[in-house]
Design a protein around this motif. Structure first.
Motif, short mmCIF file in Angstrom:
data_model
loop_
_atom_site.label_atom_id
_atom_site.label_comp_id
_atom_site.label_asym_id
_atom_site.label_seq_id
_atom_site.Cartn_x
_atom_site.Cartn_y
_atom_site.Cartn_z
N PRO A 24 14.09 38.57 24.47
CA PRO A 24 15.06 39.13 23.52
C PRO A 24 14.57 38.91 22.09
N CYS A 25 14.93 39.84 21.19
CA CYS A 25 14.52 39.71 19.79
C CYS A 25 15.54 40.38 18.87
N THR A 26 15.50 39.97 17.62
CA THR A 26 16.29 40.64 16.58
C THR A 26 15.41 41.08 15.42
N SER A 27 14.13 40.63 15.41
CA SER A 27 13.18 41.05 14.37
C SER A 27 11.76 41.01 14.93
N GLN A 30 9.59 37.79 16.07
CA GLN A 30 9.88 37.09 17.31
C GLN A 30 9.03 37.61 18.48
N CYS A 37 9.59 44.72 18.33
CA CYS A 37 10.98 44.46 18.71
C CYS A 37 11.66 45.81 18.87
N ILE A 39 14.54 47.99 19.39
CA ILE A 39 16.00 48.01 19.28
C ILE A 39 16.42 49.48 19.32
N ASN A 56 22.70 48.86 17.28
CA ASN A 56 22.38 47.59 17.91
C ASN A 56 21.65 46.71 16.92
N THR A 57 21.83 45.42 17.04
CA THR A 57 21.12 44.49 16.17
C THR A 57 20.15 43.63 16.95
N SER A 58 20.11 43.79 18.26
CA SER A 58 19.16 43.02 19.06
C SER A 58 18.52 43.93 20.10
N TYR A 60 14.58 43.99 22.76
CA TYR A 60 13.61 43.25 23.56
C TYR A 60 12.21 43.56 23.07
#
Length: 116
Positions: A24-27, A30, A37, A39, A56-58, A60
């Motif tokens: 999982p990632c948000t940026s 990561q 990332c 999204i 969405n803010t998150s 993979y």
């Protein structure tokens, strides 16, 4: 006896198939260097004036597309991973060019090396 043999084969197959769960990632920071990332932003419309869903803010971490592999500029706009650095998503020649009104929404494309 056949049932035991097939169960044995099934256990062996499951033991050798090891699927990794996506990270999982948000940026972007990561993810690994060869990943982005991803999204995906899809807004679902339920009524004319009411939107459901939202940005969405998150997402993979997914592998960047390598040279010669299929790509889509439309998907990149929607948040999917694009071509690896130094590559460009280049549409293939249109086989229907000059045949009248046949149009495609997007031509098939592949990641190709940047020409400099």
């Amino acid at each position: 006896m056949k049932l035991v043999f097939f169960l044995f084969l099934a256990v062996i197959a499951l033991a050798t198939c090891k699927a990794e769960a996506p990270t999982p990632c948000t940026s972007q920071d990561q993810c690994a260097a060869d990943e982005c990332c991803e999204i995906i932003n899809i807004i679902l419309v339920s009524r004319k004036r009411q939107l459901t869903g939202g940005p969405n803010t998150s997402g993979y971490c997914s592998k960047l597309i390598q040279e010669g592999k299929p790509c889509s500029n439309v998907m990149v706009v929607n948040g999917a991973c694009g071509c690896a650095p130094g590559l460009t998503c280049t549409p293939m020649p249109d086989p229907f060019a000059g045949l009248g009104r046949i149009r495609r929404l997007e031509l098939p494309a592949t990641c190709t090396a940047d020409k400099r």
